[in-house]
Design a protein around this motif. Structure first.
Motif, PDB file in Angstrom:
ATOM      1  N   MET A 134      -1.035  -3.218  10.911  1.00  0.00           N
ATOM      2  CA  MET A 134      -1.364  -3.128   9.483  1.00  0.00           C
ATOM      3  C   MET A 134      -0.325  -2.278   8.741  1.00  0.00           C
ATOM      4  O   MET A 134       0.064  -2.596   7.606  1.00  0.00           O
ATOM      5  CB  MET A 134      -2.757  -2.530   9.293  1.00  0.00           C
ATOM      6  CG  MET A 134      -3.892  -3.440   9.744  1.00  0.00           C
ATOM      7  SD  MET A 134      -3.907  -5.036   8.893  1.00  0.00           S
ATOM      8  CE  MET A 134      -4.167  -4.544   7.191  1.00  0.00           C
ATOM      9  N   ARG A 135       0.137  -1.223   9.369  1.00  0.00           N
ATOM     10  CA  ARG A 135       1.176  -0.395   8.757  1.00  0.00           C
ATOM     11  C   ARG A 135       2.460  -1.207   8.548  1.00  0.00           C
ATOM     12  O   ARG A 135       3.105  -1.116   7.499  1.00  0.00           O
ATOM     13  CB  ARG A 135       1.454   0.806   9.662  1.00  0.00           C
ATOM     14  CG  ARG A 135       2.638   1.679   9.246  1.00  0.00           C
ATOM     15  CD  ARG A 135       2.308   2.577   8.092  1.00  0.00           C
ATOM     16  NE  ARG A 135       3.433   3.440   7.745  1.00  0.00           N
ATOM     17  CZ  ARG A 135       3.384   4.400   6.841  1.00  0.00           C
ATOM     18  NH1 ARG A 135       2.255   4.623   6.197  1.00  0.00           N
ATOM     19  NH2 ARG A 135       4.434   5.131   6.569  1.00  0.00           N
ATOM     20  N   CYS A 138       1.993  -3.495   5.652  1.00  0.00           N
ATOM     21  CA  CYS A 138       2.030  -2.717   4.402  1.00  0.00           C
ATOM     22  C   CYS A 138       3.469  -2.453   3.961  1.00  0.00           C
ATOM     23  O   CYS A 138       3.825  -2.666   2.801  1.00  0.00           O
ATOM     24  CB  CYS A 138       1.308  -1.385   4.585  1.00  0.00           C
ATOM     25  SG  CYS A 138      -0.449  -1.464   4.292  1.00  0.00           S
ATOM     26  N   LEU A 142       2.982  -6.004   1.941  1.00  0.00           N
ATOM     27  CA  LEU A 142       1.965  -5.679   0.937  1.00  0.00           C
ATOM     28  C   LEU A 142       2.439  -4.670  -0.095  1.00  0.00           C
ATOM     29  O   LEU A 142       2.125  -4.793  -1.284  1.00  0.00           O
ATOM     30  CB  LEU A 142       0.702  -5.155   1.633  1.00  0.00           C
ATOM     31  CG  LEU A 142       0.037  -6.118   2.622  1.00  0.00           C
ATOM     32  CD1 LEU A 142      -1.115  -5.413   3.330  1.00  0.00           C
ATOM     33  CD2 LEU A 142      -0.466  -7.365   1.914  1.00  0.00           C
ATOM     34  N   LEU A 143       3.152  -3.629   0.340  1.00  0.00           N
ATOM     35  CA  LEU A 143       3.578  -2.561  -0.567  1.00  0.00           C
ATOM     36  C   LEU A 143       5.090  -2.343  -0.506  1.00  0.00           C
ATOM     37  O   LEU A 143       5.579  -1.252  -0.789  1.00  0.00           O
ATOM     38  CB  LEU A 143       2.837  -1.259  -0.209  1.00  0.00           C
ATOM     39  CG  LEU A 143       1.326  -1.282  -0.460  1.00  0.00           C
ATOM     40  CD1 LEU A 143       0.643  -0.083   0.188  1.00  0.00           C
ATOM     41  CD2 LEU A 143       1.013  -1.320  -1.946  1.00  0.00           C
ATOM     42  N   MET A 283      -1.689  -9.405  -2.482  1.00  0.00           N
ATOM     43  CA  MET A 283      -2.090  -8.887  -1.171  1.00  0.00           C
ATOM     44  C   MET A 283      -3.076  -9.812  -0.474  1.00  0.00           C
ATOM     45  O   MET A 283      -2.993 -10.010   0.746  1.00  0.00           O
ATOM     46  CB  MET A 283      -2.703  -7.497  -1.328  1.00  0.00           C
ATOM     47  CG  MET A 283      -1.742  -6.439  -1.842  1.00  0.00           C
ATOM     48  SD  MET A 283      -2.571  -4.828  -1.971  1.00  0.00           S
ATOM     49  CE  MET A 283      -1.290  -3.871  -2.797  1.00  0.00           C
ATOM     50  N   PHE A 308      -9.588  -3.408   4.475  1.00  0.00           N
ATOM     51  CA  PHE A 308      -8.302  -2.983   3.923  1.00  0.00           C
ATOM     52  C   PHE A 308      -8.393  -2.828   2.406  1.00  0.00           C
ATOM     53  O   PHE A 308      -7.899  -1.852   1.846  1.00  0.00           O
ATOM     54  CB  PHE A 308      -7.208  -3.993   4.283  1.00  0.00           C
ATOM     55  CG  PHE A 308      -5.882  -3.683   3.650  1.00  0.00           C
ATOM     56  CD1 PHE A 308      -5.045  -2.738   4.210  1.00  0.00           C
ATOM     57  CD2 PHE A 308      -5.491  -4.321   2.479  1.00  0.00           C
ATOM     58  CE1 PHE A 308      -3.822  -2.432   3.616  1.00  0.00           C
ATOM     59  CE2 PHE A 308      -4.279  -4.022   1.884  1.00  0.00           C
ATOM     60  CZ  PHE A 308      -3.441  -3.081   2.455  1.00  0.00           C
ATOM     61  N   ILE A 312      -7.866   0.408   0.012  1.00  0.00           N
ATOM     62  CA  ILE A 312      -6.905   0.421  -1.100  1.00  0.00           C
ATOM     63  C   ILE A 312      -7.545   0.994  -2.363  1.00  0.00           C
ATOM     64  O   ILE A 312      -6.977   1.852  -3.045  1.00  0.00           O
ATOM     65  CB  ILE A 312      -6.381  -1.006  -1.375  1.00  0.00           C
ATOM     66  CG1 ILE A 312      -5.383  -1.423  -0.293  1.00  0.00           C
ATOM     67  CG2 ILE A 312      -5.736  -1.104  -2.751  1.00  0.00           C
ATOM     68  CD1 ILE A 312      -4.049  -0.713  -0.370  1.00  0.00           C
ATOM     69  N   PRO A 463       1.156   5.078   2.447  1.00  0.00           N
ATOM     70  CA  PRO A 463       2.020   3.903   2.275  1.00  0.00           C
ATOM     71  C   PRO A 463       2.127   3.459   0.818  1.00  0.00           C
ATOM     72  O   PRO A 463       2.995   2.659   0.470  1.00  0.00           O
ATOM     73  CB  PRO A 463       1.326   2.831   3.128  1.00  0.00           C
ATOM     74  CG  PRO A 463      -0.112   3.237   3.145  1.00  0.00           C
ATOM     75  CD  PRO A 463      -0.118   4.747   3.096  1.00  0.00           C
ATOM     76  N   GLY A 464       1.247   3.983  -0.043  1.00  0.00           N
ATOM     77  CA  GLY A 464       1.247   3.585  -1.447  1.00  0.00           C
ATOM     78  C   GLY A 464       1.982   4.536  -2.365  1.00  0.00           C
ATOM     79  O   GLY A 464       1.813   4.473  -3.592  1.00  0.00           O
TER      80      GLY A 464
END
Length: 519
Positions: A134-135, A138, A142-143, A283, A308, A312, A463-464
Motif C-alpha cells: 500500500m505504501r 501511495c 495515489l499520491l 484514487m 484506505f 485518508i 505519505p500525504g
C-alpha cells in the motif's frame, strides 16, 4: 590469650565470612547492573497513574513540561495503559532512524476493536507485505507528484468556491466561521481527489455526509479511546461508544460501497468499448484496477479499499484544516508577516491575479511562513510508534510492544534546538535571516535533522505531506491576497490551544475585500 589453634580457626572463619559477604555483594552488584532499567517516571498515584498530571492541560505541552523535569525519555502510566514519551531530537533520532525497523509498527488502540475493517487498515497496519504494498502504491500512484498535478484544477475550483463565499460575506458585512469553512474545503478536495465526486450526481451530498461521519468518528473515537485507561474493563463498552463507532463506520461503508459499484459498472461498460478510456484516474479508479488485477503483488479486498479511504479522510481532513486555521491565526496576529506575504504575492503574481500552485516555488516568504506554522503547530503533535522487540534507547531499556510517543510538538519548541522557540518568526527559514541564528535556514521537511518533524519521518512518515503543502500554500496565499481580516471579538485572535493542541475556539472573522480576482 587464645591458643594458637583457636586464633587460626578464628582467622579462617573471618576469611570465609569475608569471602561469603564479598560474593554476595558482587552477585548483587552484577544482578543490579544487568537489571532491566526503564526510563525515568514521575511519581504516580494508585490506579490512575500519571493522569492527574494531564488533566485540564494541552496534552503535548503537559508531556513537554514533564520532559523538562524528568528528561527527554520518560515512561508514563495512564491508568492501565503505559507509554514511553520522547521529547528531544537526539532521542527521536534513535527511535526513528537508529532503531527505525524495530519501531516500524504503529500501536493499536481500544477503538480499533470496533472497526468494521479490522485487519485492513493502512496507517495502523503492521509493518509487513500489505503495508509495504500500500505504501508503494501511495508513493508511485495515489499520491505521486503526477497524480497530484492531475487534480490541480480540483483544488483550484474548491478554493475558488471558498473565496466566492467569503466575497459574498464581505459584501454583506457578515462574519465567517473560518474553522468550519476550511474544514469543508479540505473535505471537498479529498472527496473529489479520492472518489471522482465530480462525475456523480449526488456528489455534494456524499461529501457532506462523509464530512459529518468523519466528525462523528473523531468525537466518538476520542471518547472510546478513554477506555484504554480502564484496561480489561474497556472491552465491555460500558458507555456504548463502541456500538456508536460501529454504526458510523457502517454508514461510511454503505456510501463507499455504492460509489465503488457505480464505478465498476462504468468500468464494465468502457471495457466493452475498447476505444474508450476511464476518465478521472482518481484514487478509486487506481485501487479498483489493482483490486481486479489477478497478477497484483498483493491482492486487495473490498475492505482494504474502503479502509484506505477511511484512513485518508481521518488523516487528512482535520489535520490540513487545523494547520490552515493556525496559519490564519498567526498571520492575522502578526500584521508585519501579513503585509510581507501580500507584498511578495503582488510582486511575483501581480495585483488581483489569483495566486496558483505554480506560483508557490517563487514565493519564498510564503513558504517560510508555512514552515514556521508547522513548526509551532504540527498537523499531528505526536508520532506514534510501537517497538517490536526489547531495545535500548538513550541508555534505558524499552520493552517489546512498548507504545512510544514522539512529541514533535515539544521537539520543535525545544530551546536547545531553536532560537526563541515559542515565537512566530518565519524569517528563521529564509536563506539570510536577519538577527536569527542560521542553524535552521536550510532545513527541508524531510526530517533529517530530527528537530523539524511536521510530517513524521522515515518509512512511516506521512505519505500525504506533498498534498498538504499544496493545499496550505495556495489557500493561505489566496486568503491573504484577497482579504483583510477583522477579528470578531477584539484586535487579535485567541491563541489558546485545546487538549490536542488545536484551536480552543472557532476562528470567526470578518473578511474585508481587498481585491476580487473574479471581476
Amino acid at each position: 590469650m587464645l591458643p594458637d589453634y583457636l586464633n587460626i580457626l578464628f582467622s579462617v572463619i573471618l576469611l570465609l565470612l569475608t569471602l561469603f559477604i564479598s560474593t554476595l555483594f558482587f552477585k548483587s552488584f552484577r544482578k543490579q547492573s544487568t537489571k532491566f532499567r526503564p526510563p525515568p517516571s514521575p511519581p504516580s498515584l494508585p490506579i490512575i497513574g500519571h493522569l492527574h498530571l494531564l488533566t485540564g492541560s494541552v496534552m503535548p505541552k503537559s508531556f513537554q513540561t514533564l520532559a523538562a523535569l524528568y528528561g527527554p525519555l520518560i515512561q508514563l502510566h495512564l491508568g492501565a495503559s503505559t507509554c514511553v514519551v520522547v521529547s528531544n531530537a537526539q532521542v527521536a533520532k534513535e527511535v526513528l532512524k537508529t532503531h527505525e525497523l524495530n519501531f516500524s509498527n504503529r500501536p493499536q488502540f481500544g477503538s480499533s476493536n470496533y472497526f468494521l475493517y479490522k485487519g485492513s487498515y493502512f496507517i495502523t497496519a503492521p509493518y509487513g507485505p500489505h503495508w509495504r504494498f500500500m505504501r508503494k502504491i501511495c508513493m508511485t500512484k495515489l499520491l505521486s507528484t503526477s497524480q497530484l498535478n492531475k487534480f490541480t484544477h480540483v483544488r483550484e475550483q474548491e478554493i475558488t468556491k471558498l473565496l466566492e463565499f467569503l466575497i459574498m460575506c464581505g459584501n454583506e458585512g457578515k462574519d465567517s466561521d473560518l474553522s468550519m469553512e476550511l474544514t469543508t474545503l479540505t473535505n471537498n478536495i479529498l472527496c473529489r481527489m479520492a472518489m471522482s465526486s465530480s462525475r456523480m450526481g449526488h456528489a455534494a451530498n456524499d461529501a457532506k455526509e462523509i464530512h459529518h461521519l468523519i466528525k462523528e468518528f473523531f468525537d466518538v473515537g476520542a471518547k472510546l479511546s478513554v477506555g484504554e485507561i480502564l484496561g480489561p474493563l474497556g472491552k465491555f463498552d460500558l458507555f456504548g461508544y463502541g456500538k456508536k463507532l460501529t454504526k458510523i463506520v457502517g454508514n461510511f461503508d454503505q456510501i463507499v460501497e455504492r460509489i465503488m459499484k457505480e464505478l465498476e459498472e462504468k468500468m464494465d461498460v468502457l471495457n466493452d468499448h475498447k476505444d474508450c478510456e476511464i476518465e478521472g484516474g482518481d484514487m478509486m479508479d487506481i485501487l479498483l484496477q489493482v483490486y481486479k488485477d489477478a497478477n497484483a503483488e498483493v491482492r486487495l479486498t473490498r475492505n482494504d479499499i474502503k479502509a484506505f479511504f477511511l484512513d485518508i479522510f481521518l488523516a487528512g481532513t482535520d489535520t490540513i484544516a487545523v494547520a490552515l486555521q493556525w496559519a490564519m491565526v498567526e498571520i492575522i496576529n502578526h500584521p508585519k508577516v501579513f503585509n510581507e506575504i501580500r507584498a511578495e504575492i503582488d510582486s511575483v503574481v501581480g495585483l488581483c491575479k489569483l495566486v496558483k500552485e505554480s506560483d508557490v516555488q517563487n514565493l519564498t516568504y510564503l513558504q517560510a511562513v508555512v514552515k514556521e506554522v508547522l513548526r509551532l503547530h504540527p498537523t499531528a503533535p505526536f508520532v506514534l510508534r510501537q517497538s517490536a522487540e526489547d531495545c535500548k534507547i538513550n541508555g534505558y531499556d524499552i520493552k517489546g510492544e512498548a507504545r512510544t510517543l514522539v512529541n514533535v510538538y515539544a521537539i520543535m519548541r525545544d530551546p536547545e534546538s531553536w532560537v526563541k522557540p515559542e515565537e512566530f518568526i518565519p524569517e528563521r527559514f529564509l536563506i539570510n535571516p536577519d538577527g536569527i541564528n542560521g542553524q535552521e535556514n536550510l532545513m527541508e521537511n524531510k526530517g533529517q535533522d530530527f528537530m523539524y518533524l511536521p510530517f513524521g519521518n522515515g518509512r512511516r512518515g506521512c505519505p500525504g505531506a506533498s498534498l498538504a503543502l499544496s493545499v496550505l500554500h495556495v489557500t493561505i496565499g489566496a486568503l491573504i491576497q484577497c482579504f483583510d481580516w477583522k477579528v470578531k471579538d477584539g484586535d487579535k485572535v485567541d491563541i489558546n490551544e485545546g487538549f490536542s493542541a488545536g484551536l480552543a475556539k472557532p476562528l470567526v472573522c470578518y473578511p474585508v475585500i481587498h481585491c476580487n480576482p473574479f471581476k
